[in-house]
Design an enzyme around this catalytic site. Structure first.
Site, mmCIF file in Angstrom:
data_model
loop_
_atom_site.group_PDB
_atom_site.id
_atom_site.type_symbol
_atom_site.label_atom_id
_atom_site.label_comp_id
_atom_site.label_asym_id
_atom_site.label_seq_id
_atom_site.Cartn_x
_atom_site.Cartn_y
_atom_site.Cartn_z
ATOM 1 N N ARG A 39 -1.705 0.935 1.254
ATOM 2 C CA ARG A 39 -1.108 2.067 1.958
ATOM 3 C C ARG A 39 0.168 2.474 1.238
ATOM 4 N NH1 ARG A 39 -3.061 -1.660 5.567
ATOM 5 N NH2 ARG A 39 -4.710 -0.911 6.973
ATOM 6 N N HIS A 63 -2.380 8.501 0.543
ATOM 7 C CA HIS A 63 -3.280 7.650 1.308
ATOM 8 C C HIS A 63 -4.738 7.830 0.873
ATOM 9 C CE1 HIS A 63 -5.041 5.598 4.791
ATOM 10 N NE2 HIS A 63 -3.834 5.172 5.065
#
Length: 299
Positions: A136, A225
């Site tokens: 992430r 992302h």
């Protein structure tokens, strides 16, 4: 309740929870004795959030208020959780996919564009490392040098920075190690691997987003992302075991026992996958994109 979550929630998750409570819950119900809170007044507060189109936020605030109320019950401050009566009262959260390019030809073009990015060294390295490790963005941006084991070629992300609040191991390919070694002379004497223009602070997610925009990718096409979606899609296509992929993506495991077992027992499988993945990305970046033949044989 927030203090109790230090051992349960990651730092970022806890900070977001506090901000949402301060923004929405405290002004509406913060001064009410928790024992006297009624479902109707909590619902009025949640409707104000929905009215602004923030449906997911409304669900999250309901969840946190419910957790606080249940904590109050457990500590003798309340008799029941009034949010239990609100089940089904909120609008369903519209499903929304993270923007990402997953077609091989498009990924090939994206990787070539990233390799030619002309910006700050920390941003360049972060942008080129993200496809290789597919963590992430927040986990990447806050990486510190003491988390990197150069001898073992492994990055250990502490649980406090992980969504699932558990340490996460990232095997580092030779390509990832090369990127880190190139950056080490620049930021190696500072806490953060990817230090921003402000000393002592990591680069922001806006920095990574801005870099992608500079390369010509809009927010509807690609986000930091989105590299997780790229990895998940193409690794599944190549036949890697779903359990190994999900473990490397740090998704929730079915049980704590399974998670503890997988973290150690499947590390070598993940290491092989991560090196094969890095080699495959090299081939995509150099080759003709969609016509590249996968180099991996299914386990």
């Amino acid at each position: 309740w927030l203090d109790m979550q230090r051992s349960q929630l990651g730092e970022d998750t806890r900070r977001v929870a506090r901000r949402r409570l301060e923004t929405w819950a405290f002004p509406a119900i913060g001064k009410r004795p928790i024992r006297h809170l009624a479902p109707a007044e909590i619902l009025r507060m949640l409707r104000r959030i929905e009215a602004k189109g923030k449906h997911e936020t409304a669900h999250r605030v309901r969840q946190r208020v419910g957790q606080i109320c249940r904590y109050a019950v457990a500590t003798g401050r309340a008799d029941r959780d009034p949010t239990a009566d609100l089940k089904g009262a909120l609008a369903t959260v519209p499903t929304k996919s993270r923007p990402a390019v997953t077609n091989r030809a498009d990924v090939s073009a994206l990787l070539r564009a990233i390799s030619q990015y002309d910006g700050q060294p920390a941003t360049y390295t972060a942008l080129n490392l993200l496809p290789l490790v597919f963590v992430r963005p927040g986990e990447l941006r806050r990486a510190s040098w003491d988390e990197i084991d150069f001898q073992d070629a492994t990055w250990r992300i502490p649980g406090r920075r992980m969504k699932m609040n558990r340490d996460h191991l990232v095997p580092l390919s030779t390509q990832a190690m090369d990127l880190l070694r190139e950056l080490e002379p620049i930021t190696g004497n500072r806490p953060y691997v990817f230090e921003g223009v402000r000393p002592g602070r990591p680069i922001s997610e806006n920095t990574l987003n801005g870099a992608l925009r500079t390369l010509g990718y809009s927010g509807d096409q690609m986000t930091p992302h989105g590299f997780r979606a790229i990895a998940s899609t193409l690794l599944h296509e190549q036949g890697w075991q779903p359990e190994v992929i999900e473990l490397q993506l740090a998704h929730a495991q079915r049980s704590q026992v399974a998670a503890a077992y997988n973290r150690s027992a499947r590390l070598e499988e993940r290491r092989r996958m991560m090196q094969a993945w890095a080699d495959y990305l090299d081939t995509l970046r150099i080759g003709p994109g969609a016509n590249v033949t996968p180099i991996h044989q299914s386990l």
